[in-house]
Scaffold this active site. Structure first.
Site, mmCIF file in Angstrom:
data_model
loop_
_atom_site.group_PDB
_atom_site.id
_atom_site.type_symbol
_atom_site.label_atom_id
_atom_site.label_comp_id
_atom_site.label_asym_id
_atom_site.label_seq_id
_atom_site.Cartn_x
_atom_site.Cartn_y
_atom_site.Cartn_z
ATOM 1 C CG HIS A 1 -1.802 0.895 1.390
ATOM 2 N ND1 HIS A 1 -1.753 1.978 2.632
ATOM 3 C CD2 HIS A 1 -2.301 1.578 0.778
ATOM 4 C CE1 HIS A 1 -2.950 2.339 2.066
ATOM 5 N NE2 HIS A 1 -3.825 2.121 1.527
ATOM 6 C CD GLU B 1 -2.771 1.721 -3.224
ATOM 7 O OE1 GLU B 1 -2.261 2.200 -2.640
ATOM 8 O OE2 GLU B 1 -3.935 1.760 -3.453
ATOM 9 C CG ASP C 1 -3.151 6.032 -3.839
ATOM 10 O OD1 ASP C 1 -3.918 5.368 -3.876
ATOM 11 O OD2 ASP C 1 -2.794 6.366 -2.368
ATOM 12 C CG HIS D 1 -3.254 10.140 -0.104
ATOM 13 N ND1 HIS D 1 -4.706 10.548 0.154
ATOM 14 C CD2 HIS D 1 -3.717 8.224 -0.049
ATOM 15 C CE1 HIS D 1 -5.062 9.739 1.170
ATOM 16 N NE2 HIS D 1 -5.036 8.894 1.180
ATOM 17 C CD GLU E 1 -7.518 4.791 -4.616
ATOM 18 O OE1 GLU E 1 -6.355 4.729 -4.030
ATOM 19 O OE2 GLU E 1 -8.579 5.219 -4.786
HETATM 20 O O1 G3P Z 1 -6.467 1.895 -2.793
HETATM 21 C C1 G3P Z 1 -6.865 1.530 -1.008
HETATM 22 C C2 G3P Z 1 -6.629 2.010 -0.150
HETATM 23 O O2 G3P Z 1 -5.513 3.251 -0.519
HETATM 24 C C3 G3P Z 1 -7.649 3.625 -0.402
HETATM 25 O O3 G3P Z 1 -7.390 4.071 0.620
HETATM 26 O O4 G3P Z 1 -7.360 6.431 0.792
HETATM 27 O O5 G3P Z 1 -5.086 4.470 1.356
HETATM 28 O O6 G3P Z 1 -5.984 5.072 -1.161
HETATM 29 P P1 G3P Z 1 -6.358 5.385 0.289
HETATM 30 CA CA CA Z 2 -5.268 3.887 -2.185
#
Ligand code: G3P
Ligand code: CA
Length: 332
Positions: free
Chosen positions: A18, A45, A47, A60, A154
Site C-alpha cells: 500500500h 500500489e 495512487d 495520495h 488507483e
Molecule cells: O486503495 C485502497 C486504499 O488505498 C484506499 O484508500 O486513501 O489509502 O488510497 P487510500
Molecule cells: Ca489507494
C-alpha cells in the site's frame, strides 16, 4: 513495445504494498516501492493524479502540501490556492497546476510524521515518481527476481480531473498500452472509488478493475449507488458487470473478534474477488508506552487481523508492511 509479463499470481492470495512499504519509507516514492519489492510484495500500489502536462504521478492527493516540500519553494508561493474537490474546500498546491519538470524539483515528505517519525529521516531525499517510472521499476524487478511484480494503480479524484478537462481514463489506458500492459494478462489491477470511472475504463481496456468500497457514505460521483447498496447481493451483481473484484475497507469484513460479515462470501457468490485495505499498525513507531496494547513487535493485532481475513477467504490484501503481509500469507 515490451512483451507482456505473465498474468499476476492469483493464488496464493496476493500481497499489495500500500503506497509501497509506506510504514517504513515516505509513501509513493521509488524507495518505498523498492523496499516493498525487496520484502516480497506481489504488487505495488500507486495512487495516481495528473500534472498540468497530463503525466500520471503517484501522490495520495492532488494537493501536495503535506506530501512534498513545495511550501519551502518560494518560486511556487503564488501557486497556493483553494479549490473545491469532491465537495470539499481544499487549500494547498495542486499537481494539475505544475508541469512534471516543476514537480521533479520538489522532494517527497512523510505525510503522517506524528505516526511515523522515523520516516521523516527520509524527507527531502526522494522525487515524486511518475507512473512510467513505477512500471519500469516493476519490470526491472521482475526481470531481476524472476517473479512477476505488478502494479495496482488507483485513480484519485477522476471526476474532479474530468471537470477540469483532464479525464483520466484514456490517458491511463494509453500509458498502460505504451508499457505493453494493457490487457487481461497484464500484471495490473486498476482500482477506483468512483463507479463511472471504472465503467469508462471497462469500455476501454481488459485490465482487471477493482471497485473500492468504504464503510461510510458513497462514491464521490454522486450518481452512483451508496456503498451499502453496492454490497447487497443485487449490488454486487451489478458491480460484477464492470469489475473483476472489490476492494473494501477491511472493517467491512471483520473487526477485532466481532463476528465477520458475509461480504467475502457474497462477493465470491457474485463472481468477484476481494482485496481489503489496509492492514497496518499506525503507532508502530511511537514510543513503546504509546503502543496502545500492541505486542512488543508492534504488529500483533495486524497479524491476527490478516490471519483472520485470510481464513475468511480474501484473495489478497493491502498492507503498509509487506514483509508482515508476506509472512502471514505464506503461513496461511
Ligand atoms: O486503495 C485502497 C486504499 O488505498 C484506499 O484508500 O486513501 O489509502 O488510497 P487510500
Ligand atoms: Ca489507494
Amino acid at each position: 513495445r515490451a512483451e507482456p509479463l505473465a498474468a499476476p499470481s492469483l493464488s496464493p492470495p496476493i500481497v499489495i504494498a500500500h503506497r509501497g512499504a509506506s510504514g517504513l519509507r515516505p509513501e509513493h516514492t521509488l524507495a518505498s516501492y523498492e523496499l516493498a519489492i525487496a520484502q516480497g510484495a506481489d504488487f505495488i500500489e500507486p495512487d495516481l493524479v495528473l500534472t498540468k502536462d497530463d503525466v500520471f504521478v503517484a501522490r495520495h492527493e492532488n494537493n501536495i502540501a503535506d506530501t512534498s516540500d513545495v511550501a519551502d519553494h518560494p518560486e511556487f508561493a503564488d501557486r497556493r490556492t483553494t479549490k473545491t474537490i469532491d465537495g470539499e474546500q481544499v487549500t494547498g498546491w495542486f499537481t494539475e497546476d505544475f508541469t512534471l519538470a516543476e514537480l521533479k524539483t520538489l522532494r517527497a515528505k512523510e505525510r503522517l510524521p506524528m505516526l511515523r517519525p522515523a520516516n521523516t529521516d527520509y524527507d527531502g531525499r526522494f522525487q515524486i515518481p511518475t507512473l512510467e517510472e513505477i512500471i519500469a521499476l516493476a519490470k526491472r524487478a521482475s526481470a531481476e527476481t524472476g517473479r512477476t511484480i505488478g502494479i495496482y494503480p488507483e485513480t484519485k479524484h477522476p471526476s474532479y480531473f474530468a471537470s477540469i478537462g483532464q479525464p483520466m481514463e484514456r490517458r491511463l489506458v494509453a500509458a498502460l498500452d505504451a508499457a505493453g500492459w494493457n490487457g487481461a494478462d497484464a500484471p495490473v489491477f486498476i482500482q477506483s472509488f468512483e463507479v463511472d470511472n471504472l465503467r469508462r475504463l471497462h469500455a476501454l481496456t481488459k485490465v482487471r478493475l477493482i471497485q473500492l468500497l468504504d464503510d461510510t457514505g458513497g462514491p464521490a460521483d454522486g450518481a452512483a449507488p451508496s456503498y451499502a447498496d453496492m454490497i447487497s447481493p443485487a449490488g454486487l451483481k451489478q458491480v460484477a458487470g464492470y469489475a473483476w473484484g472489490i476492494g473494501p475497507n477491511k472493517d467491512m469484513i471483520a473487526v477485532g473478534s466481532k463476528p465477520a460479515t458475509t461480504l467475502v462470501r457474497d462477493a465470491h457468490a457474485a463472481g468477484l474477488r476481494v482485496h481489503p485495505w489496509t492492514f497496518r499498525a499506525e503507532n508502530y513507531f511511537l514510543p513503546r508506552s504509546q503502543w496502545k496494547g500492541l505486542n512488543p513487535r508492534g504488529h500483533g493485532d495486524v497479524e491476527a487481523a490478516i490471519r483472520r481475513q485470510l481464513a475468511l477467504g480474501i484473495d489478497g490484501f493491502f498492507t503498509d508492511f509487506p514483509l508482515i503481509g508476506v509472512e502471514m500469507r505464506n503461513a496461511a
